[in-house]
Design a protein around this motif. Structure first.
Motif, mmCIF file in Angstrom:
data_model
loop_
_atom_site.group_PDB
_atom_site.id
_atom_site.type_symbol
_atom_site.label_atom_id
_atom_site.label_comp_id
_atom_site.label_asym_id
_atom_site.label_seq_id
_atom_site.Cartn_x
_atom_site.Cartn_y
_atom_site.Cartn_z
ATOM 1 N N UNK A 87 0.811 -1.216 0.000
ATOM 2 C CA UNK A 87 0.000 0.000 0.000
ATOM 3 C C UNK A 87 0.839 1.258 0.000
ATOM 4 N N UNK A 88 1.926 1.249 0.761
ATOM 5 C CA UNK A 88 2.808 2.424 0.816
ATOM 6 C C UNK A 88 3.455 2.673 -0.547
ATOM 7 N N UNK A 89 3.824 1.615 -1.237
ATOM 8 C CA UNK A 89 4.419 1.757 -2.573
ATOM 9 C C UNK A 89 3.387 2.293 -3.564
ATOM 10 N N UNK A 90 2.143 1.830 -3.458
ATOM 11 C CA UNK A 90 1.075 2.352 -4.322
ATOM 12 C C UNK A 90 0.840 3.829 -4.035
ATOM 13 N N UNK A 91 0.822 4.188 -2.745
ATOM 14 C CA UNK A 91 0.671 5.596 -2.367
ATOM 15 C C UNK A 91 1.810 6.440 -2.955
ATOM 16 N N UNK A 92 3.025 5.921 -2.835
ATOM 17 C CA UNK A 92 4.196 6.651 -3.333
ATOM 18 C C UNK A 92 4.121 6.845 -4.838
ATOM 19 N N UNK A 93 3.630 5.833 -5.537
ATOM 20 C CA UNK A 93 3.484 5.939 -6.991
ATOM 21 C C UNK A 93 2.514 7.060 -7.356
ATOM 22 N N UNK A 95 2.242 9.709 -5.660
ATOM 23 C CA UNK A 95 2.868 10.907 -5.091
ATOM 24 C C UNK A 95 2.179 11.366 -3.792
ATOM 25 N N UNK A 96 1.719 10.397 -3.012
ATOM 26 C CA UNK A 96 1.165 10.719 -1.693
ATOM 27 C C UNK A 96 2.300 10.716 -0.678
ATOM 28 N N UNK A 97 2.471 11.817 0.035
ATOM 29 C CA UNK A 97 3.574 11.953 0.982
ATOM 30 C C UNK A 97 3.504 10.888 2.071
ATOM 31 N N UNK A 98 2.302 10.580 2.517
ATOM 32 C CA UNK A 98 2.135 9.583 3.571
ATOM 33 C C UNK A 98 2.686 8.228 3.185
ATOM 34 N N UNK A 99 2.597 7.889 1.914
ATOM 35 C CA UNK A 99 3.104 6.610 1.442
ATOM 36 C C UNK A 99 4.605 6.501 1.600
ATOM 37 N N UNK A 100 5.309 7.562 1.249
ATOM 38 C CA UNK A 100 6.768 7.562 1.375
ATOM 39 C C UNK A 100 7.200 7.485 2.831
#
Length: 201
Positions: free
Chosen positions: A124-130, A132-137
């Motif tokens: 989920x964090x990788x999907x968020x990062x893709x 460009x969600x700061x929380x994901x990174x």
């Protein structure tokens, strides 16, 4: 204030949560039949590669992992549109158990959902990062730092006392690997689909 809006994507998580609690209520016989047992696996009881992740050492263990599952649901339920929760859990469970068999020969028994939770959070964090969600990174960095610290420091003794078992830090690492592989499969599928769309026969 966090606003929670019901989503149809919550349903698989709630079904999984219900299953965890039903197995806990079934008691010791269910745990003994389903836990990861190196000896039982050597006797071809292969269902344990998957079922071990559904049973827990005690109620505290179950409560902690239930909370983790609800957190994943609230953060990342929408990504079931990419890969269903069932597939994510089956892949992570099988990979964690196989790597435990291959690389942790001293582990005789193992139970718990925490390895799968690390896989789900990582994916989920990788999907968020893709997206460009700061929380994901931040979550991804936090997960990697947590697992690295666990392997540097060793299992948390206080938490181990609470759950009546040594914290399975190896499963957390293998879950992290599973999360990266799930996301890698996402990229491969999307790249293949994109090429097929742009190169009609």
């Amino acid at each position: 204030m966090l606003k929670i809006v019901w989503s149809i994507h919550f349903l698989p998580y709630l079904l999984l949560l219900t299953l965890l609690w039903l197995l806990a209520l079934a008691g010791q016989p269910a745990q003994e039949a389903l836990l990861y047992s190196r000896q039982a696996l050597a006797e071809h009881q292969y269902w344990r590669l998957l079922s071990a992740h559904l049973v827990h050492s005690n109620w505290y263990h179950l409560l902690l992992n239930s909370g983790g599952l609800l957190l994943v649901m609230l953060l990342h339920a929408e990504y079931q549109a990419r890969q269903p929760l069932l597939w994510q859990c089956l892949f992570a469970a099988l990979l964690i158990s196989l790597l435990t068999w291959l690389w942790q020969p001293h582990i005789v028994e193992y139970v718990g959902l925490s390895g799968i939770l690390h896989a789900l959070l990582c994916y989920g964090a990788l999907c968020d990062s893709q997206l460009r969600k700061v929380g994901g990174k931040l979550l991804l960095v936090g997960l990697i730092a947590k697992v690295a610290y666990e392997h540097y420091q060793g299992p948390d003794a206080a938490l181990g006392q609470l759950i009546n078992a040594e914290v399975a830090i190896f499963a957390h690492l293998y879950g992290l690997i599973a999360g990266f592989l799930l996301f890698g499969w996402d990229l491969v599928r999307r790249t293949t689909l994109f090429r097929g769309t742009n190169n009609p026969s």
